[in-house]
Scaffold this motif. Structure first.
Motif, short mmCIF file in Angstrom:
data_model
loop_
_atom_site.label_atom_id
_atom_site.label_comp_id
_atom_site.label_asym_id
_atom_site.label_seq_id
_atom_site.Cartn_x
_atom_site.Cartn_y
_atom_site.Cartn_z
N UNK A 6 0.43 16.46 -15.01
CA UNK A 6 0.15 15.93 -16.34
C UNK A 6 1.45 15.45 -16.99
N UNK A 7 1.36 14.34 -17.70
CA UNK A 7 2.42 14.03 -18.65
C UNK A 7 2.43 15.16 -19.67
N UNK A 8 3.60 15.70 -19.97
CA UNK A 8 3.62 16.85 -20.87
C UNK A 8 4.94 16.95 -21.62
N UNK A 9 4.88 17.62 -22.75
CA UNK A 9 6.07 17.91 -23.54
C UNK A 9 6.47 19.36 -23.31
N UNK A 10 7.78 19.61 -23.30
CA UNK A 10 8.31 20.96 -23.16
C UNK A 10 9.34 21.21 -24.26
N UNK A 11 9.17 22.28 -25.01
CA UNK A 11 10.15 22.72 -25.99
C UNK A 11 10.63 24.10 -25.57
N UNK A 12 11.86 24.20 -25.09
CA UNK A 12 12.35 25.51 -24.63
C UNK A 12 12.41 26.52 -25.77
N UNK A 50 -0.76 16.26 -21.75
CA UNK A 50 -1.60 15.19 -22.29
C UNK A 50 -2.83 15.04 -21.39
N UNK A 51 -4.01 14.92 -22.00
CA UNK A 51 -5.21 14.72 -21.22
C UNK A 51 -5.12 13.48 -20.33
N UNK A 52 -5.70 13.58 -19.14
CA UNK A 52 -5.56 12.50 -18.16
C UNK A 52 -6.79 11.59 -18.09
N UNK A 53 -7.70 11.72 -19.06
CA UNK A 53 -8.89 10.88 -19.12
C UNK A 53 -8.80 10.02 -20.38
N UNK A 55 -10.94 7.73 -23.03
CA UNK A 55 -12.24 7.35 -23.56
C UNK A 55 -12.01 6.25 -24.58
N UNK A 56 -12.17 5.01 -24.15
CA UNK A 56 -11.89 3.85 -25.00
C UNK A 56 -10.48 3.94 -25.60
N UNK A 57 -9.54 4.38 -24.78
CA UNK A 57 -8.15 4.47 -25.20
C UNK A 57 -7.75 5.80 -25.78
N UNK A 58 -8.69 6.69 -26.00
CA UNK A 58 -8.40 8.01 -26.57
C UNK A 58 -8.25 9.03 -25.45
N UNK A 59 -7.12 9.73 -25.44
CA UNK A 59 -6.87 10.71 -24.38
C UNK A 59 -7.77 11.93 -24.55
N UNK A 60 -8.34 12.36 -23.42
CA UNK A 60 -9.14 13.58 -23.34
C UNK A 60 -8.80 14.31 -22.05
N UNK A 61 -9.28 15.55 -21.95
CA UNK A 61 -9.01 16.34 -20.75
C UNK A 61 -10.12 16.23 -19.70
N UNK A 74 -16.77 16.38 -13.77
CA UNK A 74 -15.40 16.07 -14.16
C UNK A 74 -14.76 17.25 -14.88
N UNK A 75 -15.55 18.03 -15.61
CA UNK A 75 -15.01 19.24 -16.22
C UNK A 75 -14.53 20.21 -15.14
N UNK A 76 -15.28 20.33 -14.06
CA UNK A 76 -14.86 21.20 -12.95
C UNK A 76 -13.56 20.69 -12.34
N UNK A 77 -13.46 19.38 -12.15
CA UNK A 77 -12.22 18.79 -11.63
C UNK A 77 -11.05 19.09 -12.54
N UNK A 78 -11.25 18.84 -13.83
CA UNK A 78 -10.18 19.03 -14.81
C UNK A 78 -9.76 20.49 -14.90
N UNK A 79 -10.72 21.39 -14.79
CA UNK A 79 -10.42 22.82 -14.86
C UNK A 79 -9.56 23.25 -13.69
#
Length: 210
Positions: A6-12, A50-53, A55-61, A74-79
């Protein structure tokens, strides 16, 4: 699986301290909840995927076919994908406690991972979750701390669905707290305060138990 799944942010945070995973709502991104999380639990290491799906440009998981109608395959895949991502990061960080906080769609993927692999988390915050399916817990939720926050007039996550989730979690032995407010799907100060108390208590409990 690589933790770059996943694209993700990390704050140590403080070395060896708590690790807090964040899961944004539909249309958010890896930065949406970071300022809130930093305020809720100062010193924690924060990882926010960041969600990898799209939905009309809106990120979801995970995908859905309508409001409140989930694509269960797809929920099973994402899980599975998210659980692998979390395991990789937990192994790398070796934290004192593993905590999760999700809002809306983020709360839904967090709940799904919690059902699939309860041992990953010490405590979770589900803000306005909607679980319109019968959960299948693989493992034990006994004594797992869960905070659910909800609006009494939420048109997306109706109160009866929140009550059903609460009943299910309690039946599975989870230590459940529910924080209601009189609004809708928005996050209000009362639930932020409840999340702050809950996360602080959960992080400190893990230190005492060590």
């Amino acid at each position: 699986m690589s933790n770059e799944a996943y694209v993700h942010a990390v704050l140590p945070g403080s070395p060896g301290g708590p690790l807090l995973f964040l899961f944004h709502g539909t249309g958010g991104d890896e930065h949406q909840l970071v300022p809130l999380a930093r305020d809720l639990l100062p010193g924690a290491t924060i990882i926010s995927p960041r969600g990898d799906v799209s939905e009309m440009g809106a990120a979801r998981f995970f995908r859905r076919t309508g409001e409140g109608v989930y694509d269960m395959d797809d929920l099973a895949r994402a899980t599975r994908k998210m659980a692998a991502f979390l395991r990789d990061r937990i192994e790398a960080e070796k934290p004192s406690a593993v905590l999760g906080l999700g809002y809306s769609n983020g709360a839904n993927i967090l709940a799904s991972v919690l059902f699939a692999e309860p041992a990953l988390f010490d405590a979770t915050v589900l803000m306005h979750p909607l679980i319109p399916f019968e959960p299948n817990v693989r493992g034990s939720l006994a004594d797992k701390a869960v905070l659910v926050t909800a609006g009494r007039h939420d048109p997306i996550c109706p109160p009866n669905m929140t009550a059903r989730l609460e009943s299910y979690l309690r039946a599975e032995g989870a230590d459940v707290t529910v924080e209601w407010h009189d609004g809708g799907h928005e996050i209000r100060p009362s639930e932020i305060d409840a999340a702050r108390r809950f996360l602080d208590r959960s992080a400190n409990k893990s230190k005492v138990d060590e």
